[in-house]
Structures are given as structure tokens and as C-alpha cells.
Design a protein around this motif. Structure first.
Motif, PDB file in Angstrom:
ATOM      1  N   THR A 106       0.843  -1.169  -0.011  1.00  0.00           N
ATOM      2  CA  THR A 106      -0.069   0.071  -0.085  1.00  0.00           C
ATOM      3  C   THR A 106       0.683   1.300  -0.040  1.00  0.00           C
ATOM      4  O   THR A 106       0.554   2.223  -0.742  1.00  0.00           O
ATOM      5  CB  THR A 106      -1.026  -0.048   1.207  1.00  0.00           C
ATOM      6  OG1 THR A 106      -1.737  -1.104   1.086  1.00  0.00           O
ATOM      7  CG2 THR A 106      -1.927   1.251   1.264  1.00  0.00           C
ATOM      8  N   TYR A 129       2.579   1.236  -3.536  1.00  0.00           N
ATOM      9  CA  TYR A 129       1.798   1.576  -4.862  1.00  0.00           C
ATOM     10  C   TYR A 129       0.982   2.842  -4.450  1.00  0.00           C
ATOM     11  O   TYR A 129       0.787   3.613  -5.517  1.00  0.00           O
ATOM     12  CB  TYR A 129       0.665   0.602  -4.981  1.00  0.00           C
ATOM     13  CG  TYR A 129       1.093  -0.849  -5.626  1.00  0.00           C
ATOM     14  CD1 TYR A 129       1.972  -0.710  -6.816  1.00  0.00           C
ATOM     15  CD2 TYR A 129       1.064  -2.008  -4.792  1.00  0.00           C
ATOM     16  CE1 TYR A 129       2.365  -1.843  -7.282  1.00  0.00           C
ATOM     17  CE2 TYR A 129       1.598  -3.007  -5.421  1.00  0.00           C
ATOM     18  CZ  TYR A 129       2.168  -3.039  -6.688  1.00  0.00           C
ATOM     19  OH  TYR A 129       2.578  -4.269  -6.960  1.00  0.00           O
ATOM     20  N   GLY A 130       0.856   3.296  -3.126  1.00  0.00           N
ATOM     21  CA  GLY A 130       0.223   4.489  -3.129  1.00  0.00           C
ATOM     22  C   GLY A 130       1.281   5.959  -3.406  1.00  0.00           C
ATOM     23  O   GLY A 130       0.772   6.736  -3.883  1.00  0.00           O
ATOM     24  N   THR A 190       1.013   6.092  -7.239  1.00  0.00           N
ATOM     25  CA  THR A 190      -0.182   6.716  -7.715  1.00  0.00           C
ATOM     26  C   THR A 190      -0.236   8.096  -7.225  1.00  0.00           C
ATOM     27  O   THR A 190      -0.552   9.019  -8.123  1.00  0.00           O
ATOM     28  CB  THR A 190      -1.533   5.997  -6.919  1.00  0.00           C
ATOM     29  OG1 THR A 190      -1.094   4.544  -7.272  1.00  0.00           O
ATOM     30  CG2 THR A 190      -2.799   6.505  -7.563  1.00  0.00           C
ATOM     31  N   PHE A 227      -0.014  11.638  -9.665  1.00  0.00           N
ATOM     32  CA  PHE A 227      -1.163  12.235  -9.831  1.00  0.00           C
ATOM     33  C   PHE A 227      -0.894  13.720  -9.689  1.00  0.00           C
ATOM     34  O   PHE A 227      -1.303  14.536 -10.314  1.00  0.00           O
ATOM     35  CB  PHE A 227      -2.143  11.772  -8.713  1.00  0.00           C
ATOM     36  CG  PHE A 227      -3.501  12.498  -8.726  1.00  0.00           C
ATOM     37  CD1 PHE A 227      -4.569  12.396  -9.635  1.00  0.00           C
ATOM     38  CD2 PHE A 227      -3.854  13.441  -7.750  1.00  0.00           C
ATOM     39  CE1 PHE A 227      -5.708  13.253  -9.367  1.00  0.00           C
ATOM     40  CE2 PHE A 227      -4.805  14.166  -7.458  1.00  0.00           C
ATOM     41  CZ  PHE A 227      -5.929  14.037  -8.428  1.00  0.00           C
ATOM     42  N   SER A 254      -0.022   4.231 -14.084  1.00  0.00           N
ATOM     43  CA  SER A 254      -0.506   4.502 -12.705  1.00  0.00           C
ATOM     44  C   SER A 254      -1.732   3.875 -12.696  1.00  0.00           C
ATOM     45  O   SER A 254      -2.220   3.844 -11.467  1.00  0.00           O
ATOM     46  CB  SER A 254      -0.640   6.005 -12.881  1.00  0.00           C
ATOM     47  OG  SER A 254       0.724   6.637 -13.247  1.00  0.00           O
ATOM     48  N   LEU A 255      -2.548   3.696 -13.767  1.00  0.00           N
ATOM     49  CA  LEU A 255      -3.763   2.972 -13.468  1.00  0.00           C
ATOM     50  C   LEU A 255      -3.664   1.711 -12.969  1.00  0.00           C
ATOM     51  O   LEU A 255      -4.440   1.327 -12.090  1.00  0.00           O
ATOM     52  CB  LEU A 255      -4.512   2.990 -14.687  1.00  0.00           C
ATOM     53  CG  LEU A 255      -5.849   2.454 -14.700  1.00  0.00           C
ATOM     54  CD1 LEU A 255      -6.858   3.066 -13.881  1.00  0.00           C
ATOM     55  CD2 LEU A 255      -6.503   2.332 -16.139  1.00  0.00           C
ATOM     56  N   ASN A 310      -1.091   0.537 -11.191  1.00  0.00           N
ATOM     57  CA  ASN A 310      -0.602   0.702  -9.582  1.00  0.00           C
ATOM     58  C   ASN A 310      -1.944   1.106  -8.889  1.00  0.00           C
ATOM     59  O   ASN A 310      -1.717   0.380  -7.845  1.00  0.00           O
ATOM     60  CB  ASN A 310       0.148   2.024  -9.786  1.00  0.00           C
ATOM     61  CG  ASN A 310       1.693   1.473 -10.117  1.00  0.00           C
ATOM     62  OD1 ASN A 310       2.583   1.020  -8.898  1.00  0.00           O
ATOM     63  ND2 ASN A 310       1.995   1.500 -11.010  1.00  0.00           N
ATOM     64  N   PHE A 311      -3.022   1.953  -9.254  1.00  0.00           N
ATOM     65  CA  PHE A 311      -4.037   2.203  -8.503  1.00  0.00           C
ATOM     66  C   PHE A 311      -4.755   0.914  -8.282  1.00  0.00           C
ATOM     67  O   PHE A 311      -5.372   0.566  -7.238  1.00  0.00           O
ATOM     68  CB  PHE A 311      -4.775   3.263  -9.267  1.00  0.00           C
ATOM     69  CG  PHE A 311      -6.018   3.759  -8.494  1.00  0.00           C
ATOM     70  CD1 PHE A 311      -5.875   4.361  -7.500  1.00  0.00           C
ATOM     71  CD2 PHE A 311      -7.341   3.329  -9.078  1.00  0.00           C
ATOM     72  CE1 PHE A 311      -7.023   4.896  -6.853  1.00  0.00           C
ATOM     73  CE2 PHE A 311      -8.554   3.600  -8.310  1.00  0.00           C
ATOM     74  CZ  PHE A 311      -8.231   4.337  -6.975  1.00  0.00           C
ATOM     75  N   LEU A 332      -3.232  -0.939  -5.560  1.00  0.00           N
ATOM     76  CA  LEU A 332      -3.155  -0.151  -4.545  1.00  0.00           C
ATOM     77  C   LEU A 332      -4.492  -0.551  -3.829  1.00  0.00           C
ATOM     78  O   LEU A 332      -4.642  -0.765  -2.580  1.00  0.00           O
ATOM     79  CB  LEU A 332      -3.125   1.240  -4.732  1.00  0.00           C
ATOM     80  CG  LEU A 332      -3.358   2.261  -3.420  1.00  0.00           C
ATOM     81  CD1 LEU A 332      -2.528   2.078  -2.582  1.00  0.00           C
ATOM     82  CD2 LEU A 332      -3.480   3.673  -3.989  1.00  0.00           C
ATOM     83  N   THR A 376      -3.835  11.013   1.634  1.00  0.00           N
ATOM     84  CA  THR A 376      -4.518  11.352   0.602  1.00  0.00           C
ATOM     85  C   THR A 376      -5.063  12.752   0.494  1.00  0.00           C
ATOM     86  O   THR A 376      -5.154  13.119  -0.791  1.00  0.00           O
ATOM     87  CB  THR A 376      -5.622  10.153   0.497  1.00  0.00           C
ATOM     88  OG1 THR A 376      -5.298   8.717   0.482  1.00  0.00           O
ATOM     89  CG2 THR A 376      -6.558  10.591  -0.781  1.00  0.00           C
TER      90      THR A 376
END
Length: 282
Positions: free
Chosen positions: A57, A60-61, A64, A68, A93-94, A96-97, A100, A119
Motif C-alpha cells: 500500500t 503503490y500509494g 499513484t 497524480f 499509474s492506473l 498501480n491504482f 493499491l 490522501t
């Protein structure tokens, strides 16, 4: 003829490697690895069980979130004319999301509450939150917001997740990570000095390049001092080696931007410390 084919293949391999390395940097994989390294250092140092969902998390967070922040404004303005590289990064990125989300749903609510705070910072950094301004455009805030986000991910969230009793040493560790990240961001502000809007009021804009390097090295010295007082000999000897090398790299940093000097070299500091520490304790 055979030599010519070998040469062409060699050039093709070099171009492929260059593309992959640029993608590795531009897609925020390297910075995510740095954040992950600090988290893993915390886990190893405190003899905590490795939690895959928490670790991934964080990784990948970071990918992302960074992508972003970096590319959302660009994509909004130039959606139809995006370069091929940027489209690759969007697709990456998609993916990865999605990864995530897979790991996020495995975490307890108390852990997610910490990530929620991070976030909020990411969204406030991109979208206007007050007086039609986002946090990116608020002078002096950038460096501290990034450092706070890293600190949440690699120290505060593990403390909450593992139910660790908050003691004086852990408070110092929170401060230590915050100080380290601030110190490592200063070279990036030096690199971007000629491009940054004056409204950002970065340290090099306020006090100049030479003084900013002094501040960065002072903060790294403070980080090292905390290690000496609160950690075992092996750990602070590794810190001594890494921090000394980093101070030298910052001091010798050219005033004009050098590709990868910061985005790969300076950002490798947490990874280097993790690798050396693991090597020493094996």
C-alpha cells in the motif's frame, strides 16, 4: 556486415535501457522505492513482522500519489496531445491504482485513517481548497507537506498499524524522518530554482544556493545525531557513512541542473541506507 548488425543491436539495447531508466524515474518508481526503504528500515529496526498489505500500500500509494500530483494538471490541459511516454505513465499509474486498491482493502480501519490523511494532502496539493488556490501555490508549504506525507507513511502509519506504544524514542524517530526528507528535498529546490515561480518561496529563493546547502547538511547532521543517541552502533555507523556521503553530494552539487543528480542520486539515500544496514546485520 556482422559487425554492423552487432553495432545496431548494441545501439538498440542502449536506447531500450535508456527508455526503461527514464520511465523508472518519470513514473515515480524510484521515489516509491525510497519511501518503501524507509518503511522497511523501520520494520527491521523494531523487529516487526513484515506486513505485505501495508508495505505494498505504501509503495503503490506513493507511485499513484506522485504521478497524480505531477501529471494530473498536464493531462487536464493537454489531454488530446499527450506524448507516448506520458500515456505509458498514465496506463502504469492506473495499473498501480488497481494494485493499491487490492492491498488497501486488506488493511484495518485504524491504518486506513492514517493513509486517508495523506490522501487529503495529495488532493489539496492539486485541487483548490481555499480562495481558489491549491497547496502547491501556497508559499513555503511544499517542502513541509512532502516531508509530512513521507513521515505519515513510513513512521506514523506503522506505529498505528502495529499498536506500538508511543514513547520518547518514537517521537524522535518521527522528527528524524521529517528532518531527513526536508534535507533531501532542498537539493531538488536548488535544481528547480530557475523554473520555480517566486510565489513558492522555496529555501534557495529566500536565502540562496550556498546557504540552502548549509541548511540541508545541518539537518542531515541533526538526523545523524538522533541516530547516535537512540540507536545501536551498527545502525548509526551506517547512518554516518550514508549521511557523510550525502552531505558531500549536496555540497558538490552543481548550480545548473544535472539530469538524474537529484531524481536518482539524492533520492537513492534511503535505499542505500537500507541496503547497507541489511548487509551489516546479515
Amino acid at each position: 556486415m556482422l559487425c554492423s548488425l552487432h553495432f545496431i543491436n548494441f545501439i538498440f539495447v542502449l536506447k531500450a535501457l535508456r527508455f526503461l531508466f527514464n520511465f523508472y524515474i518519470d513514473a515515480s518508481i524510484h521515489v516509491a522505492l525510497a519511501v518503501y526503504a524507509l518503511f522497511y528500515l523501520f520494520v527491521v529496526k523494531h523487529n516487526l513482522p513484515y506486513n505485505e498489505a501495508l508495505a505494498y500500500t505504501i509503495f503503490y500509494g506513493t507511485v499513484t500519489g506522485y504521478n497524480f500530483v505531477k501529471y494530473a494538471p498536464v493531462a487536464k490541459l493537454h489531454h488530446k496531445s499527450l506524448t507516448k511516454n506520458l500515456r505509458f505513465i498514465q496506463l502504469f499509474s492506473l495499473i498501480n491504482f488497481v494494485a493499491l486498491i487490492y492491498y488497501v482493502i486488506q488493511l484495518p480501519l485504524k491504518t486506513l485513517s492514517c493513509f486517508f490523511l495523506g490522501t487529503l494532502i495529495v488532493f489539496a496539493y492539486v485541487f483548490p481548497v481555499f480562495k481558489r488556490r491549491n497547496l502547491r501555490s501556497v508559499g513555503k508549504l511544499k517542502i513541509y507537506l512532502v516531508a509530512f506525507s513521507w513521515t505519515i507513511a513510513v513512521v506514523i502509519t506503522p506505529i498505528v498499524h502495529y499498536n506500538i506504544t508511543l514513547e520518547y524514542q518514537l517521537v524522535m524517530e518521527v522528527i528524524q524522518v521529517f528532518v531527513l526528507v526536508v534535507a533531501l528535498i532542498i537539493p531538488f529546490d536548488i535544481r528547480d530554482l530557475q523554473y520555480d515561480n517566486m510565489i513558492l518561496e522555496t529555501l534557495p529563493q529566500k536565502i540562496g544556493i550556498k546557504q540552502s546547502k548549509v541548511v540541508a547538511c545541518f539537518l542531515l547532521g541533526l538526523y545523524l545525531a538522533i541516530d547516535v543517541f537512540f540507536n545501536n552502533k551498527t545502525y548509526y555507523l551506517v547512518s554516518l557513512l550514508v549521511i557523510t556521503s550525502t552531505c558531500f553530494a549536496i555540497y558538490k552539487m552543481p548550480n545548473k541542473p544535472v539530469k538524474y543528480y537529484c531524481s536518482f542520486g539524492i533520492e537513492s539515500v534511503p535505499v542505500l541506507k537500507l541496503l547497507l544496514y541489511l548487509l551489516f546485520i546479515i
